[in-house]
Write a protein that holds these residues in place. Structure first.
Motif, PDB file in Angstrom:
ATOM      1  N   CYS A  61       9.668   3.689 -11.650  1.00 27.54           N
ATOM      2  CA  CYS A  61      10.332   3.512 -10.455  1.00 27.54           C
ATOM      3  C   CYS A  61      10.329   4.415  -9.584  1.00 27.54           C
ATOM      4  O   CYS A  61       9.780   5.693  -9.791  1.00 27.54           O
ATOM      5  CB  CYS A  61      12.215   3.574 -10.843  1.00 27.54           C
ATOM      6  N   LEU A  62      10.868   4.368  -7.898  1.00 26.83           N
ATOM      7  CA  LEU A  62      10.609   5.217  -7.241  1.00 26.83           C
ATOM      8  C   LEU A  62      12.067   6.213  -6.972  1.00 26.83           C
ATOM      9  O   LEU A  62      11.567   6.608  -6.821  1.00 26.83           O
ATOM     10  CB  LEU A  62      10.724   4.034  -5.861  1.00 26.83           C
ATOM     11  N   LEU A  63      13.581   5.782  -7.089  1.00 25.53           N
ATOM     12  CA  LEU A  63      14.120   6.744  -7.239  1.00 25.53           C
ATOM     13  C   LEU A  63      14.172   8.103  -8.135  1.00 25.53           C
ATOM     14  O   LEU A  63      13.798   9.464  -6.949  1.00 25.53           O
ATOM     15  CB  LEU A  63      15.398   6.622  -6.947  1.00 25.53           C
ATOM     16  N   ALA A 101       2.591  10.585  -6.609  1.00 27.90           N
ATOM     17  CA  ALA A 101       1.704   9.421  -7.697  1.00 27.90           C
ATOM     18  C   ALA A 101       2.864   7.840  -7.485  1.00 27.90           C
ATOM     19  O   ALA A 101       2.313   7.226  -6.866  1.00 27.90           O
ATOM     20  CB  ALA A 101       1.128  10.082  -8.880  1.00 27.90           C
ATOM     21  N   GLU A 102       3.687   8.572  -8.452  1.00 26.38           N
ATOM     22  CA  GLU A 102       4.657   7.630  -8.567  1.00 26.38           C
ATOM     23  C   GLU A 102       5.206   6.709  -7.527  1.00 26.38           C
ATOM     24  O   GLU A 102       4.838   5.334  -6.941  1.00 26.38           O
ATOM     25  CB  GLU A 102       5.238   7.480  -9.322  1.00 26.38           C
ATOM     26  N   VAL A 103       5.458   7.161  -6.495  1.00 25.22           N
ATOM     27  CA  VAL A 103       5.921   7.095  -5.070  1.00 25.22           C
ATOM     28  C   VAL A 103       4.872   5.911  -4.538  1.00 25.22           C
ATOM     29  O   VAL A 103       5.121   5.077  -3.823  1.00 25.22           O
ATOM     30  CB  VAL A 103       6.226   7.885  -4.017  1.00 25.22           C
ATOM     31  N   VAL A 108       1.825   1.017  -3.028  1.00 25.11           N
ATOM     32  CA  VAL A 108      -0.149   0.026  -3.404  1.00 25.11           C
ATOM     33  C   VAL A 108       0.789  -1.502  -3.951  1.00 25.11           C
ATOM     34  O   VAL A 108       0.792  -2.593  -3.194  1.00 25.11           O
ATOM     35  CB  VAL A 108      -0.429   0.605  -3.994  1.00 25.11           C
ATOM     36  N   ALA A 109       1.500  -1.300  -4.546  1.00 25.86           N
ATOM     37  CA  ALA A 109       1.999  -2.817  -5.476  1.00 25.86           C
ATOM     38  C   ALA A 109       3.104  -3.053  -4.704  1.00 25.86           C
ATOM     39  O   ALA A 109       2.637  -4.418  -4.487  1.00 25.86           O
ATOM     40  CB  ALA A 109       3.464  -2.084  -6.792  1.00 25.86           C
ATOM     41  N   LEU A 110       4.191  -2.564  -4.036  1.00 27.13           N
ATOM     42  CA  LEU A 110       4.935  -3.032  -3.173  1.00 27.13           C
ATOM     43  C   LEU A 110       3.755  -3.886  -1.926  1.00 27.13           C
ATOM     44  O   LEU A 110       3.681  -5.307  -1.646  1.00 27.13           O
ATOM     45  CB  LEU A 110       5.914  -3.024  -2.325  1.00 27.13           C
ATOM     46  N   LEU A 111       2.672  -3.894  -1.284  1.00 25.49           N
ATOM     47  CA  LEU A 111       1.707  -3.776  -0.561  1.00 25.49           C
ATOM     48  C   LEU A 111       1.014  -5.550  -0.911  1.00 25.49           C
ATOM     49  O   LEU A 111       0.608  -6.290  -0.675  1.00 25.49           O
ATOM     50  CB  LEU A 111       0.981  -2.526   0.148  1.00 25.49           C
ATOM     51  N   PHE A 112       0.448  -5.400  -2.330  1.00 20.95           N
ATOM     52  CA  PHE A 112       0.294  -6.203  -2.822  1.00 20.95           C
ATOM     53  C   PHE A 112       1.315  -7.337  -2.770  1.00 20.95           C
ATOM     54  O   PHE A 112      -0.290  -8.382  -2.595  1.00 20.95           O
ATOM     55  CB  PHE A 112      -0.662  -5.394  -4.255  1.00 20.95           C
ATOM     56  N   LEU A 113       1.838  -7.287  -3.413  1.00 21.29           N
ATOM     57  CA  LEU A 113       2.964  -8.260  -3.329  1.00 21.29           C
ATOM     58  C   LEU A 113       3.069  -9.018  -2.306  1.00 21.29           C
ATOM     59  O   LEU A 113       3.477 -10.118  -2.319  1.00 21.29           O
ATOM     60  CB  LEU A 113       4.308  -7.741  -4.250  1.00 21.29           C
ATOM     61  N   SER A 114       3.297  -7.823  -1.180  1.00 18.95           N
ATOM     62  CA  SER A 114       3.705  -8.818   0.196  1.00 18.95           C
ATOM     63  C   SER A 114       1.990  -9.472   0.599  1.00 18.95           C
ATOM     64  O   SER A 114       2.037 -10.512   1.208  1.00 18.95           O
ATOM     65  CB  SER A 114       4.242  -7.751   1.029  1.00 18.95           C
ATOM     66  N   ALA A 115       1.404  -9.087   0.269  1.00 23.52           N
ATOM     67  CA  ALA A 115      -0.389  -9.801   1.259  1.00 23.52           C
ATOM     68  C   ALA A 115      -0.218 -11.110  -0.244  1.00 23.52           C
ATOM     69  O   ALA A 115      -0.661 -11.933   0.703  1.00 23.52           O
ATOM     70  CB  ALA A 115      -1.171  -8.836   0.936  1.00 23.52           C
TER      71      ALA A 115
END
Length: 118
Positions: A61-63, A101-103, A108-115
């Protein structure tokens, strides 16, 4: 300036009061008077423990991870100033690095999903 009880030695890094060899206390290689050593304590501080808890709860989780990284950095600064017990340093470092590391993993996960969705 002299210690009220035993003469001159040095000044407390927290409050500036002068202490002698009999009254001095060393906390993380820094000179403290007995009163400040009692305030700082021997165990990890609450800020360092809260930071480690947030970073650990923030796995995935980000927050909470971001909050843990921020609190870890603040705890390390407080330890460096002598305002928090040095026993909290490992917890604060854990929180800082785990939170970062979590952030990074989330970015990276968001960039992968958007790509992949484009």
């Amino acid at each position: 300036m002299e210690c009220a009880e035993h003469g001159l030695h040095g000044a407390c890094v927290r409050c500036g009061s002068f202490v002698c060899r009999a009254c001095r206390r060393w906390v993380d290689e820094r000179l403290h008077c007995a009163a400040c050593q009692a305030r700082v304590g021997d165990g990890p501080g609450t800020l360092a423990m809260a930071a480690a808890l947030c970073s650990t709860l923030g796995l995935g989780c980000l927050l909470p991870g971001a909050l843990g990284a921020i609190l870890g950095g603040l705890a390390l600064r407080a330890i460096q100033r002598g305002a928090a017990p040095p026993a909290g340093r490992p917890f604060a470092r854990l929180a800082l690095w785990l939170g970062l590391a979590e952030v990074a993993a989330l970015i990276v996960a968001l960039l992968f999903l958007s790509a992949t969705s484009a």
